[in-house]
Design an enzyme around this catalytic site. Structure first.
Site: not given
Ligand code: ADP
Ligand code: MG
Length: 394
Positions: A43, A77, A134-138, A170, A182
């Site tokens: 990290e 989405s 913090g599990l990188s949904s982005s 990003e 990520d």
């Molecule tokens: P993390 O990557 O840790 O989950 P981030 O703040 O980097 O947190 O990313 C979250 C953002 O990514 C959300 O606020 C949204 O804008 C976008 N996002 C992630 N997953 C989705 C999804 N399934 N549908 C739409 N937007 C999403």
């Molecule tokens: Mg992220």
């Protein structure tokens, strides 16, 4: 900003295809998926040219997609309110798109900037990756989109190339100064393995990590808190690491070998904040190397104390933990876990815990009890197995 995957809803590639049809009126040409990730160790090293070791979660983001011939992107989405976002690919420019749609739009922009054919597309996103934990949904969203758009419009790109395009989206389009970890995890991980990634030359290797057959459980503890200090604090730590490298006369802190640490710390005696960061980065790179060696040797239990040492370093030297993460780590270890640490950028988000399978329920119960006793919402605690990286699923 209100993006939240519906909890308890079962998601799959087929479900994403069916939902695509409801939104866009026909079945999609394909469905592509990319996973969330948890960082096992490494990290605050990725902006110091250092070592990281993430693994892909079984949680994924699906992008169901079809090409369009009119140069438009129609983005939807299931997790975002507000219906379809419609854009023209010709109009894409950094700063032009706000909200969640900036992530997929940024990917289309990054692909075009890099000279790849991108026509328009209809997109529908489904996900069971916790958002903002913090599990990188982005990165999961970016990489799923990148895979979908490239395979819809042209030849497939190598996964590390996709990862770099997603990171560029990003950084430059959404405006988040993240490292490469990520997106590389989402694009390149392999089932049953952690990814040993060198962020200097981007060399990577899959290190076997299958806790379950060894009678172990890897738990993710989502604290469900996110303190709002994150961005400025990250930028400051980054600047201080660069300051440390300059003071020590090296291109980056990666260049300080573990054996040189005592001299480096002495040289920084008058700069306590920078000094502590240098100590973290150098020892954290060493911890990644140590965990990699232990996993290759099949000594999974022995990584526990290394994870816990990593947490102490992030808490004390980087100062990016918080009360909830410290509580999670202390309680997990107190309840018999082999080791635990915060994971990701800190100030909330998630921790990762390695426990004996037979003791995992006791750890989860202790966590729930401890959070309740100090008045926190219960954390989400769930076991994970290292899963595969991005791929086409339908
Ligand atoms: P993390 O990557 O840790 O989950 P981030 O703040 O980097 O947190 O990313 C979250 C953002 O990514 C959300 O606020 C949204 O804008 C976008 N996002 C992630 N997953 C989705 C999804 N399934 N549908 C739409 N937007 C999403
Ligand atoms: Mg992220």
């Amino acid at each position: 900003m209100g993006v939240r995957p519906p909890r308890g809803r079962r998601v799959s590639a087929r479900r994403a295809a069916a939902a695509f049809r409801e939104v866009h009126g026909a079945m999609p040409d394909g469905v592509w998926a990319a996973p969330g990730r948890v960082n096992l160790i490494g990290e605050y090293t990725d902006f110091n040219d250092g070592l990281v070791m993430p693994l892909a979660l079984p949680h994924r983001t699906w992008a169901a997609a079809s090409p369009r011939t009119d140069g438009r992107l129609r983005l939807h989405s299931a997790a975002a309110p507000g219906g379809v976002v419609e854009l023209r690919t010709a109009d894409l420019a950094p700063g032009a798109v706000r909200g969640w749609a900036a992530y997929p739009a940024g990917v289309a922009w990054a692909l075009r900037e890099a000279g790849h054919t991108t026509g328009g597309a209809d997109l529908h996103i489904e996900s069971d990756v916790p958002v903002g934990s913090g599990l990188s949904s982005s990165a999961a969203l970016e990489v799923a989109t990148a895979l979908a758009l490239t395979e819809l419009h042209g030849p497939a790109l190598p996964p590390d190339r996709l990862a770099r395009l997603a990171q560029h989206a990003e950084n430059a389009f959404v405006g988040v100064p993240c490292g490469i970890m990520d997106q590389t995890a989402a694009a390149c991980c392999a089932e049953g393995h952690a990814l040993h990634l060198d962020t200097r030359d981007l060399s990577r290797r899959h290190v076997p990590f299958a806790p379950d057959p060894e009678g172990l459980r890897l738990l993710v503890v989502d604290t469900r808190v996110r303190h709002d200090l994150g961005d400025g604090a990250y930028a400051r730590r980054r600047a201080d690491c660069e300051k440390g490298a300059r003071a020590l006369g090296v291109p980056s802190l990666r260049d300080i070998a573990y054996g040189q640490l005592p001299d480096a710390l002495e040289a920084l005696a008058d700069e306590p904040v920078v000094r502590a960061l240098v100590r973290h980065v150098v020892t954290e790179n060493e911890r990644v190397a140590r965990v990699a060696a232990l996993l290759v040797a099949g000594d999974l239990r022995a990584i526990g104390p290394v994870l816990s040492a990593g947490h102490a370093s992030l808490r004390d030297d980087v100062a990016v933990s918080c009360a909830e993460l410290d509580l999670a780590v202390a309680v997990a270890n107190g309840a018999g876990a082999l080791g635990a640490r915060m994971t990701g950028g800190g100030f909330g988000g998630s921790a990762v815990v390695l426990a004996e399978a037979a003791g995992a329920d006791a750890v989860a119960e202790a966590l729930t009890g401890a959070f309740a006793s100090v008045g926190h919402r219960p954390p989400h605690v769930f076991p994970v197995r290292p899963a595969a990286g991005a791929r086409r699923e339908l």
